[in-house]
Design an enzyme around this catalytic site. Structure first.
Site, PDB file in Angstrom:
ATOM      1  CE  LYS A  81      -3.850   2.035   2.689  1.00 55.96           C
ATOM      2  NZ  LYS A  81      -4.714   1.863   3.877  1.00 55.96           N
ATOM      3  CB  SER A 156      -8.066   3.767   2.892  1.00 59.65           C
ATOM      4  OG  SER A 156      -7.204   3.180   3.847  1.00 59.65           O
ATOM      5  CB  SER A 180      -8.222   1.031   5.929  1.00 55.20           C
ATOM      6  OG  SER A 180      -8.950   2.213   5.740  1.00 55.20           O
TER       7      SER A 180
HETATM    8  N1  GLN Z   1     -13.192   4.059   6.719  1.00 55.17           N
HETATM    9  C1  GLN Z   1     -12.457   4.516   7.855  1.00 55.17           C
HETATM   10  C2  GLN Z   1     -12.188   5.989   7.741  1.00 55.17           C
HETATM   11  O1  GLN Z   1     -12.468   6.539   6.703  1.00 55.17           O
HETATM   12  C3  GLN Z   1     -11.201   3.719   8.043  1.00 55.17           C
HETATM   13  C4  GLN Z   1      -9.976   4.307   7.451  1.00 55.17           C
HETATM   14  C5  GLN Z   1      -8.767   3.476   7.732  1.00 55.17           C
HETATM   15  O2  GLN Z   1      -8.836   2.443   8.383  1.00 55.17           O
HETATM   16  N2  GLN Z   1      -7.631   3.960   7.275  1.00 55.17           N
HETATM   17  O3  GLN Z   1     -11.739   6.602   8.677  1.00 55.17           O
END
Ligand code: GLN
Length: 514
Positions: A81, A156, A180
């Site tokens: 990532k 994400s 994420s």
């Molecule tokens: N969907 C969550 C957010 O937007 C998780 C993001 C993440 O885990 N990086 O904060």
């Protein structure tokens, strides 16, 4: 015709490499070819690194031929990532702010991957600074879900998840601050794990919310996630929050899980506040079907009450933006990354900072910086940030009480299957935030959690989440591999094997959904 090496799991590839059935160069080339053939449609990668990957593979092949000692997974490729800092390879965090940033140092997890001889295929797409649940907030365009390119892959870590699901990479490194890794795993029929907080180094990982962030493994099978997890974990003096615990034997846990009767007497807890009955009907049914399989294999299903979870989402959406607003203060146009000077007026530290941040951050990142700055401002600090921290303590206590009654907790990972691009929920920030209800409690409590495919609903994968007490990551692998085996036997084939493998060129999401 020769075997398509991209269809093999990481465990199969590792075994074949050790047996000399093919070389690391063969394996790496196959995956690079697959990326070439599919990534215009999927958009999993922001940067593909064929030279680096093939150089690593050649080195592994040379060492193997010379009889030198190698890591058991040496030569098995991985995607990373694009928040993991890689010296000499552009690291963007999905943001214009870092579009051309080539870091001068390596994240510890990247060093570990390199030292073990895993060829890195490239850097995967994500929501800008890991903020989001769809990968639509990437400054460089969205990733498409390999199961249906008109739907989002989740986020994400959407690029990571898509790369594993679409056979571009057998293994993928993601990060999880509020779900994420697990939610994109759920949307793409893959396995994703958020490790215990502090068990995997965060050194050199672009920070979103430091008390919640954790790097973790993704793959198509529980065993593959275990192998990558084992490699990533371990104490790191460079990360002040790093635990000193020895790394548990996660592959042994997987073996224990697939032994006959491993679920007998295991107590699986459903959570009243995260009841599948409140989720989309197709998700609910797939979740219950997987749970019924576990029950028929001897598991005991117990419902637990966790009243604090009613406030967990609110606490997360105060703590996360507060920490993010502070972490993102470093992007000031002075030290590294984008620098934009104002078009008119004086060029001062303040005007450069303002012009840089206005141009460099996308709207979701700005929204969170505003929320966080507000929550931390004088006069509001106790009311917002302070209250959220109290909720966090209550969530930790509720988990501790729950784990007195059960071995693992189970929930659906996400309330729906993958959302179509442009759907109302995919464009409503509030609806997306609400979708994180089942994943964020693990980050607030620092405990490990896994999402694995529970089956399909209307042709799309459904995620099944397992949660275990802190430092008990092995428990996820034991119960997870048992459930994976049951779901696979019931369907006659692993969930991930059903993914379509040819994609129409997706282009922009608006044209594909027309
Ligand atoms: N969907 C969550 C957010 O937007 C998780 C993001 C993440 O885990 N990086 O904060």
């Amino acid at each position: 015709m020769t075997e398509d090496l991209t269809r093999l799991t990481a465990a199969q590839l590792a075994a074949g490499l050790r047996a000399g059935d093919y070389s690391a160069t063969d394996v790496t080339r196959s995956h690079l070819d697959r990326i070439d053939a599919t990534d215009a449609a999927l958009g999993s990668f922001l940067t593909v690194t064929p030279d680096t990957a093939l150089a690593t593979a050649a080195e592994v092949d040379r060492k193997r031929a010379a009889g030198e000692a190698l890591h058991p997974y040496a030569g098995v490729p991985v995607s990373v990532k694009d928040v993991v800092v890689t010296a000499g390879i552009r690291t963007t965090a999905g943001s214009k702010m870092l579009e051309d940033w080539v870091p001068p140092y390596d994240a510890t997890v990247y060093t570990k991957i390199k030292d073990a001889g895993l060829p890195v295929l490239g850097k995967t797409n994500l929501d800008e600074f890991a903020m989001g649940s769809t990968t639509e907030h990437s400054a460089f365009g969205p990733t498409h879900n390999p199961w249906d390119t008109t739907t989002v892959p989740g986020g994400s870590s959407g690029g990571a998840a898509a790369s594993a699901a679409a056979f571009q990479a057998p293994l993928a490194v993601g990060t999880d601050t509020g779900g994420s890794i697990r939610q994109p795993a759920a949307f793409t029929g893959t396995v994703g794990v958020k490790p215990t907080y502090g068990s995997v180094s965060r050194y050199g990982v672009v920070a979103m919310a430091s008390s919640l962030d954790q790097v973790g493994p993704m793959g198509r099978t529980v065993a593959d996630a275990a192998a990558l997890h084992q490699l990533l974990a371990g104490h790191d003096a460079q990360d002040s929050t790093s635990l000193t615990d020895p790394v548990p034997d996660l592959l042994a846990a997987v073996e224990a899980g697939v032994r006959d009767g491993s679920l007998k007497g295991k107590r699986l807890g459903t959570v009243r506040q995260l009841s599948a009955d409140d989720y989309a009907a197709d998700v609910r049914d797939a979740f219950h079907a997987a749970l019924a399989l576990a029950e028929s294999a001897g598991a005991q299903i117990v419902e637990v009450d966790m009243p604090s979870l009613a406030y967990a989402l609110d606490a997360y959406y105060l703590i996360m933006p507060s920490e993010a607003s502070s972490n993102l203060a470093r992007y000031d146009g002075m030290r590294f990354g984008l620098r934009v000077e104002p078009e008119t007026g004086p060029v001062t530290a303040e005007t450069v900072m303002s012009a840089t941040r206005a141009a460099g951050f996308g709207s979701e990142v700005k929204r969170r910086i505003l929320l966080g700055t507000y929550a931390l401002s004088a006069g509001y600090y106790d009311a917002y940030y302070g209250s959220a921290q109290k909720v966090r303590t209550l969530v930790q206590r509720d988990f501790a009480a729950a784990f007195e009654q059960v071995d693992v907790l189970v929930t659906p990972t996400a309330p729906t299957t993958a959302l179509p691009f442009g759907s109302e929920d995919a464009s409503d920030p509030m609806a997306l935030y609400l979708g994180d209800a089942a994943t964020i409690p693990a980050n607030l409590a620092g405990i490990p959690a896994m999402s694995l495919p529970a089956g399909l609903a209307n042709g799309m994968p459904v995620g099944f989440q397992l949660l275990a007490p802190a430092r008990e990551d092995a428990r996820l692998y034991e119960v997870g591999s048992a459930i994976e085996a049951l779901v696979t036997d019931a369907a006659g084939t692993p969930v991930w094997a059903g993914v379509p493998t040819e994609y129409a060129a997706a282009g922009s999401p608006t044209t594909t959904s027309a």
